[in-house]
Structure formats: structure tokens, C-alpha cells
Design a protein around this motif. Structure first.
Motif, PDB file in Angstrom:
ATOM      1  N   THR A  51     -10.070   0.747  31.255  1.00 34.66           N
ATOM      2  CA  THR A  51     -10.835   1.371  32.796  1.00 34.66           C
ATOM      3  C   THR A  51      -9.617   2.678  32.758  1.00 34.66           C
ATOM      4  O   THR A  51      -9.635   3.349  33.617  1.00 34.66           O
ATOM      5  CB  THR A  51     -11.352   1.183  33.179  1.00 34.66           C
ATOM      6  N   THR A  52      -8.264   2.199  32.401  1.00 39.27           N
ATOM      7  CA  THR A  52      -7.259   2.544  33.470  1.00 39.27           C
ATOM      8  C   THR A  52      -7.016   4.116  33.524  1.00 39.27           C
ATOM      9  O   THR A  52      -6.598   3.819  31.374  1.00 39.27           O
ATOM     10  CB  THR A  52      -5.837   1.843  33.260  1.00 39.27           C
ATOM     11  N   LYS A  56      -0.552   1.817  28.249  1.00 37.43           N
ATOM     12  CA  LYS A  56       0.249   1.239  27.033  1.00 37.43           C
ATOM     13  C   LYS A  56       1.001   1.848  26.202  1.00 37.43           C
ATOM     14  O   LYS A  56       1.931   0.806  25.643  1.00 37.43           O
ATOM     15  CB  LYS A  56      -1.669   0.784  26.036  1.00 37.43           C
ATOM     16  N   SER A  65      -3.911   4.878  28.883  1.00 38.67           N
ATOM     17  CA  SER A  65      -4.267   3.871  29.932  1.00 38.67           C
ATOM     18  C   SER A  65      -2.759   3.621  29.772  1.00 38.67           C
ATOM     19  O   SER A  65      -2.752   2.186  31.451  1.00 38.67           O
ATOM     20  CB  SER A  65      -4.677   2.385  28.924  1.00 38.67           C
ATOM     21  N   GLN A  88      -1.579  -0.218  39.117  1.00 38.35           N
ATOM     22  CA  GLN A  88      -2.014  -1.413  38.151  1.00 38.35           C
ATOM     23  C   GLN A  88      -2.827  -1.343  36.724  1.00 38.35           C
ATOM     24  O   GLN A  88      -3.980  -0.133  36.887  1.00 38.35           O
ATOM     25  CB  GLN A  88      -3.339  -2.070  39.612  1.00 38.35           C
ATOM     26  N   ASP A  89      -3.018  -2.924  36.254  1.00 39.62           N
ATOM     27  CA  ASP A  89      -3.787  -3.142  35.810  1.00 39.62           C
ATOM     28  C   ASP A  89      -3.597  -2.033  34.242  1.00 39.62           C
ATOM     29  O   ASP A  89      -4.309  -1.373  33.482  1.00 39.62           O
ATOM     30  CB  ASP A  89      -5.454  -3.017  35.186  1.00 39.62           C
ATOM     31  N   ILE A  90      -1.507  -1.747  33.970  1.00 41.13           N
ATOM     32  CA  ILE A  90      -1.695  -0.777  33.301  1.00 41.13           C
ATOM     33  C   ILE A  90      -2.340  -2.129  31.623  1.00 41.13           C
ATOM     34  O   ILE A  90      -2.413  -3.065  31.377  1.00 41.13           O
ATOM     35  CB  ILE A  90       0.112  -1.174  33.226  1.00 41.13           C
ATOM     36  N   LYS A 146      -5.101  -1.490  30.720  1.00 40.37           N
ATOM     37  CA  LYS A 146      -6.511  -1.726  30.165  1.00 40.37           C
ATOM     38  C   LYS A 146      -7.704  -0.563  30.091  1.00 40.37           C
ATOM     39  O   LYS A 146      -7.056   0.325  30.665  1.00 40.37           O
ATOM     40  CB  LYS A 146      -7.078  -2.620  31.838  1.00 40.37           C
TER      41      LYS A 146
END
Length: 226
Positions: free
Chosen positions: A123-124, A101, A99, A117-119, A121
């Protein structure tokens, strides 16, 4: 010579098949291999203890009726706790890298350049579309994190969670034995309770190696200590 040549070819094919299987299932997740080999170790050591009890002629049949279920229950706690905790930690480590993180400087640069985008999360998946050197960087980092998290999970399971669960089970068995003693005492009947069950209810935290060494010493020479 022909038979030997065919045998060598067959062995080579089996080896390559085994190697391909290991790479396919564990090449990208070495932490998963640590989990599975750890579970296998618990299964073998537990099976050795049960087998030693079964074949030991010095243990009366009545005591075996207590000891064998005790060992099976103990093995179930060890194996299920180890697998559940260690596998969960491994999955968390993989997801943190996948993801975005957790990132290395090179991966951070890649994520910024691609404007992913959405780092962080669940679902990433920052690895989607990765190729070449950056994918190798991702896989190496993911494998290292996987091993670290699975190691932490195994330590937590073997030294904290498993001993607590085993103590709870032992306390329950102790109550059952005490109730049986009281019932037999009221009926003026002698009570035969194996010392291993009656006296050994407090388990100290132990690692996988400690457990295997204990099994080896405990049953070496077909001499089970009670």
C-alpha cells in the motif's frame, strides 16, 4: 494549396494526438508498451498463419478443418500466456519501486529525509508528493525496472511456460487422434489425419522472433509445408 495546407494541418493534429496518447498511456510505464506490442506481434503472426492455411489451395478442406482450429488454439495459448506472465512481471516491478522496496541512492536519501513509513508494503507509495528532480529520478528508475521485469517475463513465457502449455495441449490432441484412429480402424475406414497434427506434438521453446521467422519461412510463397 489551401487543400494541401488543410491536409498538412490535419496530419499534424493527428500526429500530435497520437503522440499525446502514447505519452499518456506509456510515458510513465514503458514496460507496458513492451507487453502490448509483444501481444500485437503474437496476434499478427498467428493471424498470418491462419490466413495462409485458409487461402492455400493445396490443403484439402478436410485437413483445413483440423489445422485451422489447431492454429487458433495455439494462438490463444501463445497470446494469453505471454500477456498474463509478462504483464504480471511488469506490475511486480512497478510495485517494488513504488513501495520503496527497490531504490536508487538518491531515492533512498529522499525516503530517509521524508521519514516515509511502511517501506516495502504493497500500500506504500513513495512517489506521493514528489516534485522536481527527485520525481524525474523516480520515473526514470521505475521505467527502467519496468522494462527489465517485462523482458524477464516475456523470456519466461516464450521459452518455458508457453512450450509447456502447448505440449500439454498437443498431448491431449494426440490422444484424441489416436482414439479416432482406433475407432476408424475398428470400422475398417481410412483415417485422414494431417501430418502437422499427427507428427508435430513436441514443441521446442522459441522466442517471439523465432516464432515470426518460422511463420515467414513456413508460409512464404503461399507454400505450406505439412
Amino acid at each position: 494549396m489551401t487543400n494541401l495546407s488543410n491536409l498538412a494541418d490535419l496530419a499534424s493534429q493527428k500526429f500530435m494526438s497520437c503522440k499525446n496518447y502514447l505519452y499518456k498511456n506509456y510515458g510513465e510505464s514503458p514496460g507496458k508498451m513492451l507487453v502490448h506490442t509483444g501481444v500485437l506481434g503474437w496476434i499478427l503472426s498467428s493471424a498470418a498463419q491462419v490466413f495462409a492455411i485458409v487461402i492455400n489451395d493445396k490443403i484439402p478442406a478436410k485437413e483445413k478443418m483440423f489445422l485451422i482450429p489447431q492454429e487458433f488454439a495455439d494462438a490463444a495459448i501463445n497470446i494469453l500466456s505471454f500477456y498474463a506472465v509478462t504483464n504480471s512481471f511488469t506490475s511486480v516491478g512497478n510495485k517494488l519501486v513504488k513501495s520503496g522496496k527497490l531504490l536508487t541512492p538518491k531515492l533512498k536519501k529522499y525516503v530517509d529525509e521524508k521519514q516515509i513509513q511502511d517501506i516495502g508494503k504493497i500500500t506504500t507509495d513513495i512517489s506521493s508528493g514528489m516534485t522536481g528532480d527527485i520525481r524525474n529520478e523516480f520515473m526514470k528508475f521505475k521505467g527502467g525496472v519496468s522494462i527489465i521485469f517485462s523482458t524477464v517475463g516475456s523470456i519466461l513465457s516464450c521459452n518455458i511456460i508457453t512450450p509447456i502449455l502447448r505440449n500439454q495441449y498437443a498431448a491431449k490432441k494426440q490422444k484424441e487422434i489416436m482414439a479416432m484412429r482406433n475407432e476408424k480402424s475398428r470400422a475398417n475406414e481410412p483415417v485422414q489425419v494431417p501430418k502437422q497434427i499427427a507428427n508435430e506434438f513436441v514443441y521446442k521453446p522459441l522466442s517471439m522472433n523465432d516464432y515470426q521467422k518460422m511463420a515467414s519461412l513456413k508460409f512464404s510463397g503461399n507454400n505450406l509445408k505439412i
